[in-house]
Scaffold this active site. Structure first.
Site: not given
Ligand code: S3P
Length: 427
Positions: A93, A121, A165, A167, A313, A340, A344
């Site tokens: 993701g 997702r 988030s 990400q 995580d 996720k 989970r």
């Molecule tokens: C991550 C952010 C988290 C995490 C993922 C890695 C990142 O996800 O669960 O394993 O590297 O920014 P989300 O941004 O969707 O919460």
């Protein structure tokens, strides 16, 4: 038996020293920024997981020269060119979400695809802000992958994230690199800040004011040389394994200690573990240290609000060890766990029940009472790396052997996990 299934025998103790492969979140970000920067970025201790290999694969497909040896990944920053094939993000993701912003501002079109899990997702969370920036992105029904992106000029935005988030925050900041104007992202709770720190490490100016991050587009990036700190989310499995045994003694060398990622240490200390962090240093804005942990008779914990986001995580492994605590563990405000790599919440509840535990599954979390003895059973990773590793840890204190179906999923973030765990346990 296929190698994808693994049997975990109960253990008497956990002891030794471990050095972890590089943090997955930082490996993705350094690779992506290195691909746009001027010069050659050299990264030691790059994540060995398949997810970060997916990021390198996608970057190669857009014309970035990458050399990988056992010790170093070298990335030649260069202008990107139109890919000849769909860009395969595998299970990752992070790859799909964070690269969609950079790709949206290119002069070519691209398509981002993923495996079955990634194809389920939600991507609307990145499509919505990027579309506000002028991006042209089409997804399948319900905002799912594949994403078809028609590159076009982007403009900066002011955006309040509806879900916490990192990400999505990073996708918007990375899109801003190839956009015009000044972007501000406002997050409801503080999420991991590796995107901001990585941008600064590569020479960009990024400002933080409370929960807002501001950055102007068009800034030039410069290559870096870095050793990526050990992944604290992989370390979490060993920390929790050691936590389970009062006589344990484990040293984790050069682990990421960024405060937005290290909440597990506070939670474990709150449950009674002794933890010491030594040799704290800062590298490219990221804190790195060595962690010594001694287990204990574990009390319980309640994890809710901003703490649930900070530990997102690590929640599967905390829930998996909860039956062995005296007071149990309650997790609230963690609905994100349902979207996720697997659901989970459902996967943890099903596996705990298979091992004989009573669990209350809720829409946004779990209540796992304490003082429960798990028995060995057949459990299922649901194709999810963190579920496979969480139940390997729970199995260490069970009575009898545990068979983990689909344990090979661990290669997504930590291919060496099972062999390293075996080297640390005493039987
Ligand atoms: C991550 C952010 C988290 C995490 C993922 C890695 C990142 O996800 O669960 O394993 O590297 O920014 P989300 O941004 O969707 O919460």
């Amino acid at each position: 038996m296929p190698r994808n299934d693994i049997v975990i025998h109960p253990a008497k103790n956990v002891a030794g020293a471990v050095r972890l492969p590089g943090d997955k979140s930082i490996s993705h970000r350094y690779a992506m920024l290195g691909a746009l920067a001027e010069g050659t970025t050299r990264l030691r201790n790059f994540s060995t997981g398949a997810d970060c290999a997916s990021t390198l694969g996608v970057l190669s497909s857009v014309g970035v020269a990458i050399r990988r040896s056992e010790a170093v990944v070298e990335i030649e920053g260069s202008p990107w060119r139109a890919p000849r094939v769909p860009l395969d993000c595998g299970n990752s993701g992070s790859t799909m979400r964070m690269l969609s912003g950079m790709l949206a501002g290119q002069t070519f079109s691209s398509e981002l695809t993923g495996d079955d899990s990634l194809s389920r997702r939600p991507m609307a969370r990145v499509i919505e802000p990027l579309t506000k920036m002028g991006a042209r992105i089409e997804a399948s029904t319900g905002g799912r992958p594949p994403l078809r992106i028609v590159g076009c000029p982007l403009q900066a935005i002011d955006y309040r994230l509806p879900v916490a988030s990192a990400q999505v925050k990073t996708a918007i900041l990375f899109a801003t690199l190839v956009a015009q104007g000044t972007t501000t992202v406002d997050e409801p709770v503080r999420t991991r800040d590796h995107g901001e720190l990585a941008l600064q490490a590569f020479g960009a100016e990024v400002m933080r004011n409370g929960n807002c991050v501001t950055m102007t587009g068009g800034q030039k990036l410069h290559a870096i040389e870095a050793a990526i700190p050990g992944d604290i989310s992989s370390a979490a499995f060993f920390l929790c394994a050691a936590a389970l045994f009062p006589g344990s003694n484990l040293l984790l060398d050069s682990v990421l200690m960024n405060p937005t990622r290290a909440a597990l240490l506070d939670v474990l200390m709150g449950m009674g573990c002794r933890i010491a962090v030594v040799n704290l240093e800062e590298h490219h804005g990221e804190l790195v240290g060595s962690v010594a942990v001694e287990g204990a008779v574990l009390k319980g914990a309640t994890i809710a609000g901003a703490l649930s986001a900070a530990l997102i995580d690590e929640l599967p492994v905390l829930a998996a060890i909860a039956p062995y605590t005296t007071e149990g563990i309650e997790i609230r405000d963690a609905r994100e766990l349902r979207v996720k790599e697997s659901d989970r919440i459902a996967a943890v509840a099903a596996n705990l029940r298979a091992m004989g535990a009573t669990v209350e599954e809720r829409e946004d979390g779990l209540l796992v009472p304490g003082n429960q003895q798990l028995h060995g059973a057949e459990v299922d990773s649901a194709g999810d790396h963190r579920i496979a590793m969480a139940f390997a840890v729970a199995a260490l204190r069970a009575t009898g052997d545990t068979l983990i179906r689909g344990a090979g999923a661990a290669q997504i973030s930590y291919p060496e996990f099972f062999s390293t765990l075996e080297a640390l346990v005493e039987r």
